[in-house]
Design a protein around this motif. Structure first.
Motif, PDB file in Angstrom:
ATOM      1  N   ALA A  58      32.693 -22.060 -39.388  1.00 39.90           N
ATOM      2  CA  ALA A  58      31.496 -21.095 -39.322  1.00 39.90           C
ATOM      3  C   ALA A  58      32.010 -19.467 -39.273  1.00 39.90           C
ATOM      4  CB  ALA A  58      30.517 -21.442 -38.262  1.00 39.90           C
ATOM      5  N   GLY A  59      33.008 -19.179 -38.445  1.00 47.29           N
ATOM      6  CA  GLY A  59      33.512 -17.833 -38.182  1.00 47.29           C
ATOM      7  C   GLY A  59      34.124 -17.086 -39.516  1.00 47.29           C
ATOM      8  N   VAL A  60      34.473 -17.948 -40.769  1.00 40.28           N
ATOM      9  CA  VAL A  60      35.239 -17.299 -41.568  1.00 40.28           C
ATOM     10  C   VAL A  60      34.559 -16.427 -42.503  1.00 40.28           C
ATOM     11  CG1 VAL A  60      36.428 -18.024 -43.771  1.00 40.28           C
ATOM     12  CG2 VAL A  60      36.859 -19.523 -41.757  1.00 40.28           C
ATOM     13  N   LEU A  61      33.367 -16.881 -43.054  1.00 36.07           N
ATOM     14  CA  LEU A  61      32.459 -16.092 -43.762  1.00 36.07           C
ATOM     15  C   LEU A  61      31.768 -14.506 -43.184  1.00 36.07           C
ATOM     16  CD1 LEU A  61      31.281 -16.427 -46.654  1.00 36.07           C
ATOM     17  CD2 LEU A  61      29.183 -17.089 -45.700  1.00 36.07           C
ATOM     18  N   PRO A  62      31.361 -14.578 -42.196  1.00 39.23           N
ATOM     19  CA  PRO A  62      31.304 -13.438 -41.653  1.00 39.23           C
ATOM     20  C   PRO A  62      32.389 -12.319 -41.392  1.00 39.23           C
ATOM     21  CG  PRO A  62      30.007 -15.003 -40.070  1.00 39.23           C
ATOM     22  CD  PRO A  62      30.882 -15.815 -41.166  1.00 39.23           C
ATOM     23  N   PHE A  63      33.518 -13.158 -41.004  1.00 44.09           N
ATOM     24  CA  PHE A  63      34.763 -12.393 -40.753  1.00 44.09           C
ATOM     25  C   PHE A  63      35.096 -11.829 -42.238  1.00 44.09           C
ATOM     26  CE2 PHE A  63      39.468 -11.863 -40.582  1.00 44.09           C
ATOM     27  CZ  PHE A  63      39.536 -10.886 -39.721  1.00 44.09           C
ATOM     28  N   GLY A  64      34.996 -12.558 -43.181  1.00 48.93           N
ATOM     29  CA  GLY A  64      35.611 -12.034 -44.486  1.00 48.93           C
ATOM     30  C   GLY A  64      34.746 -11.104 -44.990  1.00 48.93           C
ATOM     31  N   ALA A  65      33.293 -10.827 -44.453  1.00 43.96           N
ATOM     32  CA  ALA A  65      32.500  -9.778 -45.046  1.00 43.96           C
ATOM     33  C   ALA A  65      33.154  -8.507 -44.211  1.00 43.96           C
ATOM     34  CB  ALA A  65      31.137 -10.002 -44.574  1.00 43.96           C
ATOM     35  N   CYS A 112      25.865 -14.842 -40.865  1.00 45.13           N
ATOM     36  CA  CYS A 112      25.651 -15.417 -39.744  1.00 45.13           C
ATOM     37  C   CYS A 112      24.492 -16.409 -39.705  1.00 45.13           C
ATOM     38  CB  CYS A 112      25.705 -14.722 -38.721  1.00 45.13           C
ATOM     39  SG  CYS A 112      27.240 -13.765 -37.867  1.00 45.13           S
ATOM     40  N   SER A 113      23.349 -16.016 -40.297  1.00 49.05           N
ATOM     41  CA  SER A 113      22.311 -16.643 -40.347  1.00 49.05           C
ATOM     42  C   SER A 113      22.461 -17.950 -41.320  1.00 49.05           C
ATOM     43  CB  SER A 113      21.136 -15.943 -40.885  1.00 49.05           C
ATOM     44  OG  SER A 113      20.786 -14.691 -40.173  1.00 49.05           O
ATOM     45  N   GLN A 114      23.054 -17.696 -42.485  1.00 44.44           N
ATOM     46  CA  GLN A 114      23.292 -18.883 -43.369  1.00 44.44           C
ATOM     47  C   GLN A 114      24.164 -19.868 -42.677  1.00 44.44           C
ATOM     48  OE1 GLN A 114      23.765 -17.247 -47.175  1.00 44.44           O
ATOM     49  NE2 GLN A 114      21.589 -17.420 -47.647  1.00 44.44           N
ATOM     50  N   ILE A 115      25.264 -19.548 -42.066  1.00 44.13           N
ATOM     51  CA  ILE A 115      26.232 -20.476 -41.848  1.00 44.13           C
ATOM     52  C   ILE A 115      25.766 -21.177 -40.669  1.00 44.13           C
ATOM     53  CG2 ILE A 115      27.684 -18.972 -40.157  1.00 44.13           C
ATOM     54  CD1 ILE A 115      28.903 -20.977 -43.068  1.00 44.13           C
ATOM     55  N   SER A 116      24.840 -20.410 -39.615  1.00 46.50           N
ATOM     56  CA  SER A 116      24.416 -21.260 -38.531  1.00 46.50           C
ATOM     57  C   SER A 116      23.398 -22.283 -39.115  1.00 46.50           C
ATOM     58  CB  SER A 116      23.699 -20.140 -37.708  1.00 46.50           C
ATOM     59  OG  SER A 116      23.230 -20.783 -36.557  1.00 46.50           O
ATOM     60  N   ILE A 117      22.530 -21.863 -40.107  1.00 45.75           N
ATOM     61  CA  ILE A 117      21.632 -23.155 -40.527  1.00 45.75           C
ATOM     62  C   ILE A 117      22.364 -24.249 -41.118  1.00 45.75           C
ATOM     63  CG2 ILE A 117      20.037 -23.228 -42.447  1.00 45.75           C
ATOM     64  CD1 ILE A 117      18.930 -20.330 -41.842  1.00 45.75           C
ATOM     65  N   VAL A 118      23.500 -24.035 -41.982  1.00 47.79           N
ATOM     66  CA  VAL A 118      24.233 -24.967 -42.432  1.00 47.79           C
ATOM     67  C   VAL A 118      24.865 -25.929 -41.449  1.00 47.79           C
ATOM     68  CG1 VAL A 118      26.341 -25.522 -43.927  1.00 47.79           C
ATOM     69  CG2 VAL A 118      24.608 -23.822 -44.766  1.00 47.79           C
ATOM     70  N   ILE A 119      25.464 -25.251 -40.197  1.00 47.10           N
ATOM     71  CA  ILE A 119      25.944 -26.098 -39.360  1.00 47.10           C
ATOM     72  C   ILE A 119      24.763 -27.108 -38.644  1.00 47.10           C
ATOM     73  CG2 ILE A 119      26.993 -26.043 -37.133  1.00 47.10           C
ATOM     74  CD1 ILE A 119      29.047 -25.424 -39.232  1.00 47.10           C
ATOM     75  N   THR A 120      23.495 -26.309 -38.299  1.00 48.00           N
ATOM     76  CA  THR A 120      22.527 -26.993 -37.629  1.00 48.00           C
ATOM     77  C   THR A 120      22.008 -28.099 -38.463  1.00 48.00           C
ATOM     78  OG1 THR A 120      21.860 -24.994 -36.679  1.00 48.00           O
ATOM     79  CG2 THR A 120      20.345 -26.511 -36.624  1.00 48.00           C
ATOM     80  N   TYR A 121      21.986 -27.915 -39.827  1.00 54.23           N
ATOM     81  CA  TYR A 121      21.398 -28.878 -40.812  1.00 54.23           C
ATOM     82  C   TYR A 121      22.345 -30.083 -40.756  1.00 54.23           C
ATOM     83  CZ  TYR A 121      20.225 -31.270 -45.296  1.00 54.23           C
ATOM     84  OH  TYR A 121      19.901 -31.998 -46.245  1.00 54.23           O
ATOM     85  N   ALA A 147      33.901 -14.091 -33.774  1.00 52.11           N
ATOM     86  CA  ALA A 147      34.755 -13.167 -32.704  1.00 52.11           C
ATOM     87  C   ALA A 147      36.022 -13.702 -32.476  1.00 52.11           C
ATOM     88  CB  ALA A 147      33.900 -13.308 -31.485  1.00 52.11           C
ATOM     89  N   PHE A 148      36.567 -14.946 -32.606  1.00 48.89           N
ATOM     90  CA  PHE A 148      37.749 -15.499 -32.609  1.00 48.89           C
ATOM     91  C   PHE A 148      38.509 -14.610 -33.416  1.00 48.89           C
ATOM     92  CE2 PHE A 148      40.944 -18.586 -34.118  1.00 48.89           C
ATOM     93  CZ  PHE A 148      41.624 -18.573 -33.011  1.00 48.89           C
ATOM     94  N   TYR A 149      38.199 -14.700 -34.719  1.00 48.91           N
ATOM     95  CA  TYR A 149      38.887 -14.265 -35.862  1.00 48.91           C
ATOM     96  C   TYR A 149      39.010 -12.718 -35.726  1.00 48.91           C
ATOM     97  CZ  TYR A 149      38.373 -18.596 -38.205  1.00 48.91           C
ATOM     98  OH  TYR A 149      38.496 -19.843 -38.566  1.00 48.91           O
TER      99      TYR A 149
END
Length: 623
Positions: free
Chosen positions: A487-494, A529-538, A560-562
């Motif tokens: 989940a952290g990859v996409l926000p960090f990539g941005a 962050c919103s979209q990746i959290s929704i995907v994980i929750t789904y 934050a880890f990245y």
């Protein structure tokens, strides 16, 4: 999707010309007459090797004025940055050139003072002066490209590693530039310094304070193990300039790789937007099919419930440690509101680098006063998840994040005090910060929490069963650690490209000014962050695991880890820090940055997941 892409290109078109936007200076322009006194002030001495700023008069060669030193009253941001703005002995008059003037004659340095001066030179310290709130810069030329560049401040001296010798820059050629608004009105628009090392034996001082420098190549060597006698001199050169007062900061804000920066940011933004768009389309299409199938099953009344509908009786079951979760969400809301408002105002030019310390001051005060809003929403969420001990939770919300930041900052401050750095926060300032926290922020959070808790809880679309379901064994990719890392990859990539410039501003004494790009990156972080959290929750709910409350917070904060991993890479590849205390300061403050970013992104992900879960369960028929 098309609408999103259109908005993206409109934003990019607006941001591609950062210099064309209007500029709101930190102070009103000062007008001078010919021959009028122009005050030269000192800010501090800085080094990227030690990260410890020092007062200008920390070294004895900086002679104090005869009428004594007068420190400027500073705002909170300047104090936290380690700025100590003070008057100097330089005598400068508007448009009056001075050939050679003595600052101080035959300054005798004892062994301790010589050792301190030699250490500062070895650690590559830069001196920062001010004229009309304009910092000095040293002009140099790139050997390969022959491009003219500027570095902030001027070097205290030069150190040769091969011979282990330190040389003091004891002669300054101060080059000042003015723009004439009218025949008699002058404004300072440029401030360059050319430092030179000249053996004091070659300097002859007259009774009136003027001096002459004999021809030669000998330089002012500093013996750190013995006494040294030094003469400090300077000369003033005034030149007319076409640069207007409103554009005088362009020299300091010019970036050598600005085209690469633009290209990289636009590339990242486009990639993230398209990924987010594709992700949204897949999720929306899948959800529509699920909802249609579940509603069809209800009308047929023959098939057994499956997938995320199966856990409808447990999906809103209150989580464990609800008070800690509420406190983290409240802190996240407070940080989010503070960050958003600061970035918006900075993008509009209202927190420009000329407004010294304004960014940090604005952030501190906004964080304090946003406590009322944060407390209100965290109180309402706490009541929604059936919390009962609201007083203790309100106190925890008001103290959790500030206590961590204050404790780490107070601990690191002891080491800065031990090194006698100007970066050490004075005791009076720490008391003022405590008063802001306990006297303003704490009551506001508790007040907001009280009113939020009194409100009706958010209405849940389905009822919660009395007996919880057993959670089946989950797929390997839904493991908490693995899902958090993914989940952290996409926000960090941005944000990782912008992260380099932010780290350079913090740790390499550079000016950060592309707040328009930062605003765009901030929006992308919110979306990703919103979209990746929704995907994980789904996927979690499809696996019949209804413990999504904490997972949505932790997983979306995975970037934050990245960020911390990148900070380690940055430390070893970009910085030249070797001592223990500077290394501890770097990692201590970086951990605070990562902790703040984890709370911020975790809150964004949690709120997005909560809205998503309520929407999908409200869309299906539950009997």
């Amino acid at each position: 999707m098309a609408h999103t892409v259109f908005i993206l290109f409109v934003c990019i078109g607006f941001l591609l010309k950062p210099y064309a936007t209007f500029y709101i200076p930190g102070v009103a322009p000062l007008d001078f007459r010919k021959g009028e006194n122009v005050e030269v002030k000192a800010v501090k001495m800085t080094s990227t090797k030690t990260q410890l700023p020092y007062d200008y008069y920390d070294v004895a060669v900086h002679c104090k004025p005869l009428n004594g030193t007068k420190y400027k009253s500073e705002n909170l941001g300047e104090i936290l940055r380690g700025d100590r703005i003070v008057n100097t002995k330089y005598k400068v008059e508007m448009d009056v050139n001075v050939q050679c003037q003595t600052l101080c004659k035959d300054v005798t340095l004892n062994q301790e003072q010589s050792a301190t001066l030699g250490k500062r030179i070895r650690n590559n310290y830069y001196v920062h002066l001010l004229v009309d709130n304009l910092p000095c810069a040293t002009k140099f030329q790139n050997v390969d490209t022959h491009e003219v560049l500027y570095e902030h401040g001027y070097r205290l001296g030069m150190y040769t590693k091969q011979s282990d010798e330190a040389f003091l820059n004891n002669h300054l050629v101060i080059k000042l530039f003015y723009h004439k608004e009218s025949e008699e009105v002058y404004r300072v628009v440029g401030f360059e310094v050319e430092p030179k090392s000249i053996d004091s034996k070659r300097i002859t001082v007259s009774d009136d304070g003027s001096c002459t420098i004999q021809n030669g190549k000998t330089t002012q060597k500093i013996d750190p193990k013995g006494e040294n006698k030094v003469t400090m001199t300077y000369e003033i050169e005034w030149s007319a300039s076409e640069t207007r007062w409103a554009s005088r900061w362009d020299t300091y804000l010019t970036m050598t790789d600005v085209q690469i920066h633009w290209f990289s940011i636009i590339n990242s933004v486009i990639v993230v937007f398209f990924l987010a768009g594709i992700l949204s389309m897949i999720i929306v299409k899948t959800l529509r099919r699920d909802i249609a199938r579940y509603n069809q099953e209800d009308s047929d009344d023959v098939t057994e419930e499956t997938g995320w509908k199966l856990v409808h009786g447990d999906v809103f079951r209150p989580p464990r440690r609800k008070n800690v979760l509420t406190a983290l969400i409240g802190s996240g809301i407070q940080i989010f509101l503070m960050s958003f408002i600061v970035i918006v105002f900075a993008a509009l030019g209202m927190l420009s680098p000329s407004s010294r310390g304004a960014l940090i001051t604005a952030a501190c005060f906004l964080y304090v006063f946003m406590g009322l809003v944060a407390g209100f929403y965290s109180g309402r969420i706490y009541k929604t998840i059936k919390g009962s001990n609201w007083k203790r939770t309100a106190a925890l919300t008001a103290t959790l994040y500030p206590a961590v930041v204050f404790s780490v900052g107070f601990f690191l401050n002891f080491f800065i005090w031990g090194r006698r750095s100007s970066g050490a926060v004075p005791f009076s300032t720490m008391l003022a910060i405590l008063v802001m926290w306990l006297g303003i922020s704490f009551p506001l959070v508790c007040l907001g929490f009280y009113f939020g808790y009194r409100k009706q809880p958010y209405e849940q679309p389905v009822r919660t069963n009395q007996i919880p379901r057993q959670v089946p064994e989950q797929q390997w990719f839904l493991h908490p650690v693995l899902s958090t890392l993914m989940a952290g990859v996409l926000p960090f990539g941005a944000m990782f490209i912008e992260l380099f410039f932010i780290f350079s501003a913090i740790w390499e004494n550079q000016y950060y000014y592309l707040f328009g790009f930062l605003f765009l990156v901030f929006i992308i972080i919110i979306v990703s962050c919103s979209q990746i959290s929704i995907v994980i929750t789904y996927f979690q709910l499809c696996g019949e695991d209804y413990h999504w409350w904490w997972r949505s917070f932790i997983a979306s904060g995975g970037s934050a880890f990245y960020v911390f991993t990148y900070s380690i890479f940055y430390f070893f590849t970009k910085l030249d820090i070797t001592e223990f205390v500077p290394s501890m300061l770097y990692f201590g403050y970086t951990l605070l940055i990562c902790f703040t970013f984890w709370i911020l992104t975790g809150t964004i992900g949690f709120i997005a997941s909560y809205i998503f879960v309520r929407k999908i369960y409200a869309a299906v028929k539950i009997e």
